[in-house]
Design a protein around this motif. Structure first.
Motif, PDB file in Angstrom:
ATOM      1  N   UNK A 175      96.961  37.205  41.156  1.00  0.00           N
ATOM      2  CA  UNK A 175      96.477  38.054  42.228  1.00  0.00           C
ATOM      3  C   UNK A 175      96.749  37.464  43.605  1.00  0.00           C
ATOM      4  N   UNK A 176      97.488  36.362  43.653  1.00  0.00           N
ATOM      5  CA  UNK A 176      97.825  35.736  44.930  1.00  0.00           C
ATOM      6  C   UNK A 176      98.975  36.487  45.590  1.00  0.00           C
ATOM      7  N   UNK A 177      99.024  36.390  46.913  1.00  0.00           N
ATOM      8  CA  UNK A 177     100.086  37.013  47.676  1.00  0.00           C
ATOM      9  C   UNK A 177     101.421  36.364  47.316  1.00  0.00           C
ATOM     10  N   UNK A 178     102.444  37.178  47.196  1.00  0.00           N
ATOM     11  CA  UNK A 178     103.782  36.679  46.845  1.00  0.00           C
ATOM     12  C   UNK A 178     104.267  35.643  47.855  1.00  0.00           C
ATOM     13  N   UNK A 179     103.984  35.863  49.133  1.00  0.00           N
ATOM     14  CA  UNK A 179     104.405  34.931  50.179  1.00  0.00           C
ATOM     15  C   UNK A 179     103.736  33.566  50.004  1.00  0.00           C
ATOM     16  N   UNK A 180     102.480  33.556  49.622  1.00  0.00           N
ATOM     17  CA  UNK A 180     101.759  32.296  49.385  1.00  0.00           C
ATOM     18  C   UNK A 180     102.455  31.491  48.294  1.00  0.00           C
ATOM     19  N   UNK A 181     102.799  32.155  47.230  1.00  0.00           N
ATOM     20  CA  UNK A 181     103.460  31.489  46.103  1.00  0.00           C
ATOM     21  C   UNK A 181     104.844  30.989  46.510  1.00  0.00           C
ATOM     22  N   UNK A 182     105.571  31.803  47.259  1.00  0.00           N
ATOM     23  CA  UNK A 182     106.906  31.411  47.706  1.00  0.00           C
ATOM     24  C   UNK A 182     106.840  30.171  48.594  1.00  0.00           C
ATOM     25  N   UNK A 183     105.868  30.118  49.511  1.00  0.00           N
ATOM     26  CA  UNK A 183     105.720  28.950  50.386  1.00  0.00           C
ATOM     27  C   UNK A 183     105.421  27.692  49.577  1.00  0.00           C
ATOM     28  N   UNK A 184     104.584  27.808  48.571  1.00  0.00           N
ATOM     29  CA  UNK A 184     104.288  26.656  47.714  1.00  0.00           C
ATOM     30  C   UNK A 184     105.500  26.277  46.868  1.00  0.00           C
ATOM     31  N   UNK A 185     106.190  27.276  46.348  1.00  0.00           N
ATOM     32  CA  UNK A 185     107.377  27.060  45.520  1.00  0.00           C
ATOM     33  C   UNK A 185     108.447  26.290  46.303  1.00  0.00           C
ATOM     34  N   UNK A 186     108.649  26.685  47.561  1.00  0.00           N
ATOM     35  CA  UNK A 186     109.667  26.050  48.405  1.00  0.00           C
ATOM     36  C   UNK A 186     109.140  24.815  49.124  1.00  0.00           C
ATOM     37  N   UNK A 187     107.863  24.498  48.906  1.00  0.00           N
ATOM     38  CA  UNK A 187     107.202  23.352  49.537  1.00  0.00           C
ATOM     39  C   UNK A 187     107.255  23.418  51.058  1.00  0.00           C
ATOM     40  N   UNK A 188     107.057  24.619  51.610  1.00  0.00           N
ATOM     41  CA  UNK A 188     107.018  24.802  53.056  1.00  0.00           C
ATOM     42  C   UNK A 188     105.633  25.223  53.541  1.00  0.00           C
ATOM     43  N   UNK A 189     104.672  25.315  52.633  1.00  0.00           N
ATOM     44  CA  UNK A 189     103.313  25.711  53.008  1.00  0.00           C
ATOM     45  C   UNK A 189     102.677  24.636  53.875  1.00  0.00           C
ATOM     46  N   UNK A 190     101.962  25.057  54.898  1.00  0.00           N
ATOM     47  CA  UNK A 190     101.259  24.139  55.790  1.00  0.00           C
ATOM     48  C   UNK A 190      99.832  23.887  55.330  1.00  0.00           C
ATOM     49  N   UNK A 191      99.268  24.834  54.584  1.00  0.00           N
ATOM     50  CA  UNK A 191      97.903  24.690  54.063  1.00  0.00           C
ATOM     51  C   UNK A 191      97.786  25.519  52.784  1.00  0.00           C
ATOM     52  N   UNK A 192      96.813  25.131  51.967  1.00  0.00           N
ATOM     53  CA  UNK A 192      96.595  25.827  50.699  1.00  0.00           C
ATOM     54  C   UNK A 192      95.110  26.141  50.580  1.00  0.00           C
ATOM     55  N   UNK A 193      94.804  27.374  50.264  1.00  0.00           N
ATOM     56  CA  UNK A 193      93.441  27.818  50.057  1.00  0.00           C
ATOM     57  C   UNK A 193      92.923  27.262  48.728  1.00  0.00           C
ATOM     58  N   UNK A 194      91.663  26.832  48.709  1.00  0.00           N
ATOM     59  CA  UNK A 194      91.087  26.272  47.477  1.00  0.00           C
ATOM     60  C   UNK A 194      91.092  27.299  46.344  1.00  0.00           C
ATOM     61  N   UNK A 195      90.873  28.555  46.669  1.00  0.00           N
ATOM     62  CA  UNK A 195      90.897  29.604  45.650  1.00  0.00           C
ATOM     63  C   UNK A 195      92.288  29.739  45.036  1.00  0.00           C
TER      64      UNK A 195
END
Length: 66
Positions: free
Chosen positions: A25-45
């Protein structure tokens, strides 16, 4: 530096970004940022949902590299 192992986990489970989005149920963009290791922050949920999906612990998903 924090390394995210989402790409490896997805490969081991033969999952695509859309599969993870649908299952968590996570946003596709959130997953893509984590996948590419470009995320600046990650929500605990988000971390909790990913750990549930891959039946892993937080340290299996993220690693701190000096």
């Amino acid at each position: 530096m924090i390394k995210c192992h989402l790409a490896r986990l997805m490969g081991e489970h033969k999952m695509k970004v859309m599969d993870v989005a649908r299952e968590t149920g996570l946003n596709r963009n959130t997953i893509t940022l984590l996948y590419k290791e470009t995320a600046q922050r990650v929500d605990l949920e988000a971390m909790d949902k990913l750990c549930d999906l891959f039946n892993c612990e937080v340290q299996d998903l993220f690693e701190r590299i000096n």
